[in-house]
Design a protein around this motif. Structure first.
Motif, PDB file in Angstrom:
ATOM      1  N   ALA A  45     -69.321 -69.922 -56.076  1.00 47.29           N
ATOM      2  CA  ALA A  45     -68.025 -69.259 -56.219  1.00 47.29           C
ATOM      3  C   ALA A  45     -67.665 -69.160 -57.701  1.00 47.29           C
ATOM      4  O   ALA A  45     -68.093 -69.969 -58.523  1.00 47.29           O
ATOM      5  CB  ALA A  45     -66.951 -70.045 -55.475  1.00 47.29           C
ATOM      6  N   PRO A  46     -66.860 -68.161 -58.043  1.00 44.08           N
ATOM      7  CA  PRO A  46     -66.397 -68.055 -59.432  1.00 44.08           C
ATOM      8  C   PRO A  46     -65.570 -69.282 -59.826  1.00 44.08           C
ATOM      9  O   PRO A  46     -65.109 -70.055 -58.971  1.00 44.08           O
ATOM     10  CB  PRO A  46     -65.535 -66.787 -59.414  1.00 44.08           C
ATOM     11  CG  PRO A  46     -65.993 -66.023 -58.225  1.00 44.08           C
ATOM     12  CD  PRO A  46     -66.390 -67.044 -57.208  1.00 44.08           C
ATOM     13  N   ASP A  47     -65.364 -69.439 -61.095  1.00 45.43           N
ATOM     14  CA  ASP A  47     -64.576 -70.550 -61.628  1.00 45.43           C
ATOM     15  C   ASP A  47     -63.272 -69.994 -62.183  1.00 45.43           C
ATOM     16  O   ASP A  47     -63.284 -69.159 -63.096  1.00 45.43           O
ATOM     17  CB  ASP A  47     -65.357 -71.268 -62.728  1.00 45.43           C
ATOM     18  CG  ASP A  47     -64.524 -72.379 -63.368  1.00 45.43           C
ATOM     19  OD1 ASP A  47     -63.820 -73.086 -62.629  1.00 45.43           O
ATOM     20  OD2 ASP A  47     -64.572 -72.511 -64.616  1.00 45.43           O
ATOM     21  N   ILE A  48     -62.135 -70.453 -61.598  1.00 48.70           N
ATOM     22  CA  ILE A  48     -60.820 -70.081 -62.127  1.00 48.70           C
ATOM     23  C   ILE A  48     -60.438 -71.152 -63.147  1.00 48.70           C
ATOM     24  O   ILE A  48     -60.228 -72.316 -62.800  1.00 48.70           O
ATOM     25  CB  ILE A  48     -59.783 -69.965 -61.014  1.00 48.70           C
ATOM     26  CG1 ILE A  48     -60.176 -68.826 -60.058  1.00 48.70           C
ATOM     27  CG2 ILE A  48     -58.392 -69.715 -61.590  1.00 48.70           C
ATOM     28  CD1 ILE A  48     -59.224 -68.629 -58.897  1.00 48.70           C
ATOM     29  N   ALA A  49     -60.351 -70.721 -64.381  1.00 49.10           N
ATOM     30  CA  ALA A  49     -60.285 -71.689 -65.477  1.00 49.10           C
ATOM     31  C   ALA A  49     -58.922 -72.342 -65.647  1.00 49.10           C
ATOM     32  O   ALA A  49     -58.834 -73.484 -66.108  1.00 49.10           O
ATOM     33  CB  ALA A  49     -60.694 -71.005 -66.784  1.00 49.10           C
ATOM     34  N   ASN A  50     -57.844 -71.673 -65.313  1.00 50.68           N
ATOM     35  CA  ASN A  50     -56.509 -72.177 -65.673  1.00 50.68           C
ATOM     36  C   ASN A  50     -55.502 -71.974 -64.549  1.00 50.68           C
ATOM     37  O   ASN A  50     -54.425 -71.396 -64.758  1.00 50.68           O
ATOM     38  CB  ASN A  50     -56.013 -71.502 -66.948  1.00 50.68           C
ATOM     39  CG  ASN A  50     -55.957 -69.979 -66.831  1.00 50.68           C
ATOM     40  OD1 ASN A  50     -56.662 -69.381 -66.026  1.00 50.68           O
ATOM     41  ND2 ASN A  50     -55.112 -69.351 -67.634  1.00 50.68           N
ATOM     42  N   ILE A  73     -54.154 -65.686 -65.695  1.00 52.16           N
ATOM     43  CA  ILE A  73     -55.163 -66.549 -65.074  1.00 52.16           C
ATOM     44  C   ILE A  73     -56.525 -65.864 -65.186  1.00 52.16           C
ATOM     45  O   ILE A  73     -56.664 -64.684 -64.875  1.00 52.16           O
ATOM     46  CB  ILE A  73     -54.793 -66.831 -63.609  1.00 52.16           C
ATOM     47  CG1 ILE A  73     -53.435 -67.567 -63.556  1.00 52.16           C
ATOM     48  CG2 ILE A  73     -55.863 -67.669 -62.923  1.00 52.16           C
ATOM     49  CD1 ILE A  73     -52.898 -67.766 -62.167  1.00 52.16           C
ATOM     50  N   ILE A  74     -57.496 -66.632 -65.650  1.00 51.09           N
ATOM     51  CA  ILE A  74     -58.812 -66.081 -65.947  1.00 51.09           C
ATOM     52  C   ILE A  74     -59.864 -66.712 -65.035  1.00 51.09           C
ATOM     53  O   ILE A  74     -59.825 -67.922 -64.779  1.00 51.09           O
ATOM     54  CB  ILE A  74     -59.186 -66.332 -67.428  1.00 51.09           C
ATOM     55  CG1 ILE A  74     -58.130 -65.695 -68.339  1.00 51.09           C
ATOM     56  CG2 ILE A  74     -60.564 -65.784 -67.751  1.00 51.09           C
ATOM     57  CD1 ILE A  74     -58.311 -66.043 -69.793  1.00 51.09           C
ATOM     58  N   ALA A  75     -60.783 -65.897 -64.543  1.00 48.02           N
ATOM     59  CA  ALA A  75     -61.896 -66.379 -63.720  1.00 48.02           C
ATOM     60  C   ALA A  75     -63.212 -65.923 -64.328  1.00 48.02           C
ATOM     61  O   ALA A  75     -63.310 -64.830 -64.902  1.00 48.02           O
ATOM     62  CB  ALA A  75     -61.766 -65.877 -62.288  1.00 48.02           C
ATOM     63  N   TYR A  76     -64.225 -66.797 -64.184  1.00 46.09           N
ATOM     64  CA  TYR A  76     -65.562 -66.482 -64.699  1.00 46.09           C
ATOM     65  C   TYR A  76     -66.584 -66.613 -63.571  1.00 46.09           C
ATOM     66  O   TYR A  76     -66.454 -67.478 -62.702  1.00 46.09           O
ATOM     67  CB  TYR A  76     -65.938 -67.436 -65.830  1.00 46.09           C
ATOM     68  CG  TYR A  76     -65.086 -67.275 -67.069  1.00 46.09           C
ATOM     69  CD1 TYR A  76     -65.388 -66.305 -68.018  1.00 46.09           C
ATOM     70  CD2 TYR A  76     -63.989 -68.105 -67.279  1.00 46.09           C
ATOM     71  CE1 TYR A  76     -64.612 -66.156 -69.155  1.00 46.09           C
ATOM     72  CE2 TYR A  76     -63.203 -67.964 -68.420  1.00 46.09           C
ATOM     73  CZ  TYR A  76     -63.515 -66.990 -69.347  1.00 46.09           C
ATOM     74  OH  TYR A  76     -62.740 -66.848 -70.470  1.00 46.09           O
ATOM     75  N   ASP A  77     -67.579 -65.763 -63.622  1.00 43.51           N
ATOM     76  CA  ASP A  77     -68.716 -65.863 -62.703  1.00 43.51           C
ATOM     77  C   ASP A  77     -69.991 -65.729 -63.519  1.00 43.51           C
ATOM     78  O   ASP A  77     -70.235 -64.670 -64.118  1.00 43.51           O
ATOM     79  CB  ASP A  77     -68.639 -64.756 -61.643  1.00 43.51           C
ATOM     80  CG  ASP A  77     -69.763 -64.874 -60.624  1.00 43.51           C
ATOM     81  OD1 ASP A  77     -69.813 -65.899 -59.925  1.00 43.51           O
ATOM     82  OD2 ASP A  77     -70.585 -63.941 -60.549  1.00 43.51           O
ATOM     83  N   GLY A  79     -70.638 -66.894 -66.336  1.00 44.59           N
ATOM     84  CA  GLY A  79     -70.330 -66.606 -67.729  1.00 44.59           C
ATOM     85  C   GLY A  79     -69.622 -65.310 -67.984  1.00 44.59           C
ATOM     86  O   GLY A  79     -69.200 -65.038 -69.110  1.00 44.59           O
ATOM     87  N   ASN A  80     -69.441 -64.501 -66.957  1.00 48.21           N
ATOM     88  CA  ASN A  80     -68.763 -63.225 -67.116  1.00 48.21           C
ATOM     89  C   ASN A  80     -67.358 -63.288 -66.529  1.00 48.21           C
ATOM     90  O   ASN A  80     -67.151 -63.832 -65.442  1.00 48.21           O
ATOM     91  CB  ASN A  80     -69.556 -62.104 -66.428  1.00 48.21           C
ATOM     92  CG  ASN A  80     -70.948 -61.947 -67.012  1.00 48.21           C
ATOM     93  OD1 ASN A  80     -71.122 -61.911 -68.234  1.00 48.21           O
ATOM     94  ND2 ASN A  80     -71.945 -61.885 -66.132  1.00 48.21           N
ATOM     95  N   GLU A  81     -66.381 -62.731 -67.234  1.00 44.99           N
ATOM     96  CA  GLU A  81     -65.007 -62.707 -66.738  1.00 44.99           C
ATOM     97  C   GLU A  81     -64.879 -61.685 -65.619  1.00 44.99           C
ATOM     98  O   GLU A  81     -65.390 -60.565 -65.724  1.00 44.99           O
ATOM     99  CB  GLU A  81     -64.036 -62.377 -67.871  1.00 44.99           C
ATOM    100  CG  GLU A  81     -62.573 -62.461 -67.451  1.00 44.99           C
ATOM    101  CD  GLU A  81     -61.619 -62.268 -68.616  1.00 44.99           C
ATOM    102  OE1 GLU A  81     -60.457 -61.894 -68.351  1.00 44.99           O
ATOM    103  OE2 GLU A  81     -62.031 -62.476 -69.784  1.00 44.99           O
ATOM    104  N   ALA A 107     -60.369 -64.826 -56.833  1.00 42.34           N
ATOM    105  CA  ALA A 107     -61.356 -64.123 -57.664  1.00 42.34           C
ATOM    106  C   ALA A 107     -62.639 -64.027 -56.837  1.00 42.34           C
ATOM    107  O   ALA A 107     -63.123 -65.038 -56.327  1.00 42.34           O
ATOM    108  CB  ALA A 107     -61.596 -64.883 -58.961  1.00 42.34           C
ATOM    109  N   THR A 108     -63.175 -62.833 -56.685  1.00 45.17           N
ATOM    110  CA  THR A 108     -64.363 -62.602 -55.854  1.00 45.17           C
ATOM    111  C   THR A 108     -65.453 -61.937 -56.691  1.00 45.17           C
ATOM    112  O   THR A 108     -65.197 -60.938 -57.375  1.00 45.17           O
ATOM    113  CB  THR A 108     -64.016 -61.706 -54.653  1.00 45.17           C
ATOM    114  OG1 THR A 108     -62.954 -62.308 -53.905  1.00 45.17           O
ATOM    115  CG2 THR A 108     -65.220 -61.529 -53.744  1.00 45.17           C
ATOM    116  N   ASP A 109     -66.668 -62.508 -56.604  1.00 47.12           N
ATOM    117  CA  ASP A 109     -67.775 -61.933 -57.376  1.00 47.12           C
ATOM    118  C   ASP A 109     -68.513 -60.873 -56.561  1.00 47.12           C
ATOM    119  O   ASP A 109     -68.152 -60.573 -55.415  1.00 47.12           O
ATOM    120  CB  ASP A 109     -68.712 -63.037 -57.883  1.00 47.12           C
ATOM    121  CG  ASP A 109     -69.415 -63.780 -56.749  1.00 47.12           C
ATOM    122  OD1 ASP A 109     -69.439 -63.272 -55.604  1.00 47.12           O
ATOM    123  OD2 ASP A 109     -69.940 -64.879 -57.006  1.00 47.12           O
TER     124      ASP A 109
END
Length: 251
Positions: A45-50, A73-77, A79-81, A107-109
């Motif tokens: 799953a993506p990573d929601i950073a904050n 709010i920022i999410a990464y998958d 290494g990509n936002e 957030a969905t990749d």
């Protein structure tokens, strides 16, 4: 292998042999599956950073809401936002109503793996109702024709007044304070009584209204004041009332 199967077999072979998740995910197109094997695909799953923490904030002064904002709010998958989407409640910067609002963002990749960010915005009502039209202290001397007597022969008079009005950022229910629940009552001549009301909102905040009713015996002269106000009575006739303490003397 058959020609159609060779690319898939090659991909499996390219991912095989990586014993840790970090090593596996470092290989392009490889990921650890739920069984713990390094195989082609994306299972992470993506990573929601904050993701914000839940908050409690006071309502604005006598308003049924409070504004609240949070950082982007920022999410990464890998290494990509990637975009973060609000799926429930109000967006940042909105006026949140009194009570608890649960904010849900996802957030969905590209492989349909989803990360969820959830937090609560609780708006607390800290403001008591505002009571208006609370009567002033009443000083009255009833006309003798309006005086009745109790079963024990006590002289009494029935008086009434407009109900106080309460305004609040929530719906208000009147609750009695002391022993008063109506806008009228029977008072003994020669007495001073305290009349009090309270308005209680759903958050338990209380606004109060109180005043005294002083009834002078009919055997005294009418008030030695310049102006008098005539207030109607439930019976025929009325009584004189002044908001100034009267100077009365015996006839």
């Amino acid at each position: 292998c058959f020609q159609a199967q060779c690319p898939a077999q090659s991909a499996r072979q390219a991912c095989a042999g990586y014993a840790t998740a970090a090593a596996c995910r470092g290989q392009a197109g490889c990921d650890f599956n739920p069984a713990g094997a390094c195989v082609p695909g994306d299972f992470q799953a993506p990573d929601i950073a904050n993701c914000p923490l839940s908050v409690e904030i006071p309502a604005l002064d006598h308003a049924p809401y409070a504004p609240h904002s949070w950082p982007t709010i920022i999410a990464y998958d890998r290494g990509n936002e990637i975009p973060v989407v609000l799926v429930s409640s109000l967006p940042s910067g909105s006026n949140f109503p009194i009570g608890t609002s649960t904010v849900i963002l996802t957030a969905t990749d590209s492989a349909s793996n989803t990360a969820t960010c959830t937090f609560n915005v609780t708006v607390i009502d800290v403001w008591p109702p505002v009571v208006t039209f609370c009567p002033r202290n009443l000083v009255v001397q009833p006309h003798p024709d309006l005086v009745a007597h109790s079963s024990l022969g006590v002289p009494q008079v029935e008086l009434s007044w407009p109900d106080p009005v309460a305004k609040d950022n929530e719906h208000v229910a009147w609750q009695s304070a002391g022993s008063w629940t109506t806008h009228s009552g029977t008072f003994t001549l020669g007495s001073t009584s305290l009349v009090s009301y309270s308005a209680v909102d759903h958050s338990g905040n209380t606004g109060n209204c109180s005043f005294t009713v002083t009834v002078f015996p009919s055997g005294l002269s009418y008030f030695n004041t310049v102006a008098h106000t005539f207030i109607s009575n439930s019976s025929a006739g009325g009584f004189y009332s002044s908001y100034v303490t009267p100077e009365a003397c015996a006839l």
